[in-house]
Design an enzyme around this catalytic site. Structure first.
Site, PDB file in Angstrom:
ATOM      1  N   ARG A  59      -8.067  98.709 -22.839  1.00 25.43           N
ATOM      2  CA  ARG A  59      -8.170  99.371 -24.143  1.00 25.43           C
ATOM      3  C   ARG A  59      -9.631  99.432 -24.558  1.00 25.43           C
ATOM      4  NH1 ARG A  59      -5.515  96.725 -28.446  1.00 25.43           N
ATOM      5  NH2 ARG A  59      -5.481  98.692 -29.546  1.00 25.43           N
ATOM      6  N   LYS A  94      -4.935  85.259 -22.929  1.00 21.83           N
ATOM      7  CA  LYS A  94      -4.339  86.558 -22.607  1.00 21.83           C
ATOM      8  C   LYS A  94      -3.770  86.564 -21.187  1.00 21.83           C
ATOM      9  CE  LYS A  94      -5.384  91.504 -22.735  1.00 21.83           C
ATOM     10  NZ  LYS A  94      -6.086  92.550 -23.476  1.00 21.83           N
ATOM     11  N   ARG A 151      -9.166  90.343 -35.249  1.00 23.81           N
ATOM     12  CA  ARG A 151      -9.513  89.060 -34.617  1.00 23.81           C
ATOM     13  C   ARG A 151      -9.432  87.979 -35.677  1.00 23.81           C
ATOM     14  NH1 ARG A 151     -14.705  87.994 -36.295  1.00 23.81           N
ATOM     15  NH2 ARG A 151     -15.962  89.798 -36.801  1.00 23.81           N
TER      16      ARG A 151
HETATM   17  C1  BTN Z   1      -5.849  95.989 -22.286  1.00 22.84           C
HETATM   18  O1  BTN Z   1      -7.050  96.271 -22.419  1.00 22.84           O
HETATM   19  O2  BTN Z   1      -5.381  94.952 -22.746  1.00 22.84           O
HETATM   20  C2  BTN Z   1      -4.938  96.934 -21.553  1.00 22.84           C
HETATM   21  C3  BTN Z   1      -5.024  96.734 -20.067  1.00 22.84           C
HETATM   22  C4  BTN Z   1      -4.124  97.650 -19.275  1.00 22.84           C
HETATM   23  C5  BTN Z   1      -4.356  97.523 -17.798  1.00 22.84           C
HETATM   24  C6  BTN Z   1      -3.339  98.298 -17.000  1.00 22.84           C
HETATM   25  S1  BTN Z   1      -3.329  97.877 -15.295  1.00 22.84           S
HETATM   26  C7  BTN Z   1      -2.248  99.190 -14.975  1.00 22.84           C
HETATM   27  C8  BTN Z   1      -2.722 100.356 -15.806  1.00 22.84           C
HETATM   28  N1  BTN Z   1      -3.752 101.098 -15.115  1.00 22.84           N
HETATM   29  C9  BTN Z   1      -4.934 101.014 -15.748  1.00 22.84           C
HETATM   30  O3  BTN Z   1      -5.983 101.556 -15.353  1.00 22.84           O
HETATM   31  N2  BTN Z   1      -4.809 100.274 -16.852  1.00 22.84           N
HETATM   32  C10 BTN Z   1      -3.453  99.801 -17.035  1.00 22.84           C
END
Ligand code: BTN
Length: 320
Positions: free
Chosen positions: A120, A185, A317
């Protein structure tokens, strides 16, 4: 990269070059070359004279056949499953997967590693080979863009429920949809939009990243945990099947009844409730009071009023 060699070594036991050559139908020199390529790709293969080759710690291989076997029949019929050795991003892969998504035809992509995993807020998602879960699916929804605030929270609830089914104790949710266990996390969800289709239909790519076997990640700058660190034996195929089953059931329930049916399930797992919080822009502070009926996060201001915060606009946060 030969998956067959890795399949033969996946049990973590020693296998002689002779036996591998025979099983693969190639020469011992060709086996040795494949082992070299696997080492280049980061697989920890040990070579011991007189014993042969061993993949240290074994390997939790992704397998489309095994995932399909573990899925309930109704889910199996709906998903179009693509299991990849590597890709840039499974979300990008779903974006390229063409048209025709529907409730009966859900493209799903799982990869063993991502070269450009996306998180994100434009962040990179650490995606080492063979260690974690990288799963994306393409869904279409009726209701226009306004449904998305609630929808992104529904995904978090579904993933938390899947983890509980597999024995994870008390998975928590950090608004809007990060998965937290024991204060760190474990996973995150990235939702990307593919524009509004014909009137009122939106297409959504949901990507789930979860730390499974990872025990070391020097370049991850936030407090993280993996299922391996929590303890127990984990199989990624089983995680994929459990998450898909819960996600598709939740999506159907959301489409039929809206977000209200998920609000309690989300609030029970809220790791921010009762804590002093600050929105990222720093302009609003307050005590965490859970979510409203649309999925906006509520901050209780000093005068007792509740200030709703929208996902996508700001993140939260803990203050201090
Ligand atoms: C976050 O930032 O918390 C979200 C992370 C999401 C990662 C997943 S891995 C599978 C899918 N492909 C990506 O490129 N991102 C999501």
């Amino acid at each position: 990269m030969s998956n067959t060699l890795l399949n033969l070594l996946a049990d973590g036991e020693f296998h002689s070059g002779e036996m591998l050559a025979e099983r693969l139908g190639i020469s011992r020199t060709a086996v040795w070359k494949q082992v070299g390529r696997a080492l280049d790709n980061g697989y920890p293969i040990e070579t011991v004279r007189g014993k042969g080759y061993r993949l240290t710690g074994g390997l939790d291989l992704l397998s489309a056949a095994r995932i399909r076997d573990l899925l309930p029949d109704a889910v199996q019929e709906r998903v179009q499953l693509l299991v990849l050795d590597e890709t840039d991003s499974t979300n990008a892969e779903i974006g390229r997967s063409g048209h025709g998504w529907s409730a009966d035809k859900v493209p799903v992509c799982v990869a063993d590693m991502q070269k450009e995993g996306r998180g994100r807020r434009g962040r990179r998602w650490h995606s080492p080979r063979g260690e974690n879960l990288y799963l994306s699916l393409g869904l279409s929804f009726e209701g226009g863009f306004s449904i998305l605030d609630g929808l992104s929270l529904v995904f978090g609830v579904a993933v938390a429920e899947a983890l509980q089914e597999l024995g994870v104790q008390d998975p928590g949710l950090k608004w809007p949809n990060d998965i937290f266990v024991e204060g760190a996390k474990l996973g995150g969800i990235l939702i990307e939009l593919r524009g509004e289709l014909e009137e009122g239909w939106v297409r959504v790519i949901a990507g789930i990243g979860m730390n499974v076997h990872m025990t070391d990640a020097a370049d991850v700058d936030q407090n993280w945990v993996s299922l391996a660190r929590l303890g127990g034996h984990w199989e990624r195929n089983q995680l994929v099947a459990a998450i898909l089953g819960h996600l598709l059931a939740s999506v159907d329930k959301f489409q039929a009844n809206g977000f209200a049916a998920f609000r309690d399930a989300w609030q029970q797992r809220d790791i921010f409730f009762g804590r002093p919080l600050v929105a990222t822009h720093g302009d609003v502070q307050g005590i965490g009071r859970g979510i409203d009926e649309s999925g906006h996060y509520l901050l209780e201001r000093p005068d007792g009023s509740l200030h709703p915060v929208r996902a996508g606009e700001v993140s939260l946060r803990v203050a201090g």
